[in-house]
Write an enzyme that holds these catalytic residues in place. Structure first.
Site, PDB file in Angstrom:
ATOM      1  N   SER A 108     118.863  96.919  16.532  1.00 59.86           N
ATOM      2  CA  SER A 108     118.415  98.325  16.565  1.00 59.86           C
ATOM      3  C   SER A 108     117.591  98.391  17.598  1.00 59.86           C
ATOM      4  CB  SER A 108     117.400  98.344  15.179  1.00 59.86           C
ATOM      5  OG  SER A 108     117.286  99.773  15.141  1.00 59.86           O
ATOM      6  N   GLU A 202     126.683 100.127  16.025  1.00 57.36           N
ATOM      7  CA  GLU A 202     126.261 100.556  14.947  1.00 57.36           C
ATOM      8  C   GLU A 202     125.221 101.575  14.933  1.00 57.36           C
ATOM      9  OE1 GLU A 202     122.978  99.632  13.264  1.00 57.36           O
ATOM     10  OE2 GLU A 202     122.178  99.060  15.216  1.00 57.36           O
ATOM     11  N   HIS A 272     122.454  97.968  10.245  1.00 58.08           N
ATOM     12  CA  HIS A 272     121.310  98.195   9.279  1.00 58.08           C
ATOM     13  C   HIS A 272     121.825  98.042   7.757  1.00 58.08           C
ATOM     14  CE1 HIS A 272     119.492  99.962  12.911  1.00 58.08           C
ATOM     15  NE2 HIS A 272     118.461  99.809  12.322  1.00 58.08           N
TER      16      HIS A 272
END
Length: 301
Positions: A108, A202, A272
């Protein structure tokens, strides 16, 4: 690309918060890491909070710098992502780390560190579960992290029928991470060439139109022109608008690369999601996509 030394039982690792605050809720992660035979040093930022951050910018810089420089620390875990790493990246001194690389683990917001370390230092890092996400992690995800840290076999194959892949084969360094972060560091010292690389992307919580906009940004910057392959991980908790955007996120992605010939693999279990399978960012891989089947093979010199 330099591959840090793999861990062994008795090694010391550090947990720090370079981004959002966590306030110390990592008991399960501490138990698991100790069960793996590791000695865990918990940084001051893990129990700190400054607004939404794990302490002030100065404290987060100091805490991560200490872990990077300490020769006894063999791996550094980001406790969580969120937001904030970009605020400290230019204040970090990687000179000691470059001489004695160690594993840096996270995903992330930690994409800032992955990209910076690859492009500035040529060192591999791990895109994988962070201590905060251990609580919601699948057994398979944690096993993949253990293999990555301790030198196990990382080759991975899977099948998915949710959306058609684009078949083909490609070989190159694995780069990427969170799409929003990749877009936010374009043309910065943390950015680098995508040419000849296998790109992984992502994201979470984004609107469909914003995914479209971010991909147009990468496309117009010619980041997508000369990839060796594209791996699409989890795009979760997405938000639509009214009226609806009108495309699945997979269609949005495929539209941006339709004129290119490299393979595109959808549904890779990373991001995630509970089964956030670890990826060795910066490692050279062979990507093979055949209809519903995708395989990733790591190449060791």
């Amino acid at each position: 690309m330099k591959i840090p030394e793999f861990l062994k039982k008795g090694d010391k690792v550090a947990i720090v918060c370079p981004a959002s605050y966590i306030k110390g809720n990592i008991d399960l992660a501490l138990t698991i890491l100790k069960d793996w035979g590791l000695v865990v040093e918990v940084g001051a930022t893990v129990s700190s909070q400054f607004h939404q951050f794990g302490g002030t910018d100065a404290l987060r810089t100091q805490d991560l710098q200490k872990a990077l420089d300490n020769p006894e620390i063999k791996a550094v875990f980001a406790a969580r992502g969120g937001y904030g790493t970009v605020r400290i990246i230019d204040h970090l001194d990687f000179s000691t780390f470059a001489k004695n690389p160690k594993w840096l683990i996270g995903f992330s917001d930690i994409t800032v560190l992955h990209s910076h370390i690859h492009n500035q230092l040529g060192v591999a890092t791990l895109h994988g579960q962070m201590p905060k996400s251990f609580d919601d992690s699948s057994k398979e995800a944690l096993e993949s992290l253990h293999r990555a840290l301790f030198g196990g076999k990382m080759d991975y194959s899977y099948e998915q029928t949710d959306f058609p892949n684009r078949s083909g084969d490609g070989t190159g360094e694995l780069i990427g991470g969170n799409l929003a972060i990749l877009q936010s560091i374009l043309s910065s010292p943390s950015d680098g060439s995508y040419d000849g690389k296998v790109l992984f992307i992502e994201d979470v919580g984004e609107s469909f139109y914003n995914i479209d906009r971010m991909l147009w940004t990468l496309k117009r910057a010619q980041k997508l022109d000369k990839l060796a392959g594209l791996i699409v991980g989890g795009f979760t908790s997405l938000k639509d608008s009214e009226p609806p955007f009108g495309q699945r996120f997979e269609e949005i992605i495929l539209d941006k690369v339709q004129e290119f010939n490299y393979p595109v693999a959808f549904g890779y279990p990373a991001g995630h999601i509970d089964n956030n399978h670890t990826l060795v960012m910066g490692a050279k891989i062979e990507l093979s996509v055949k209809n519903e089947e995708t395989s990733v093979k790591y190449i060791t010199d």
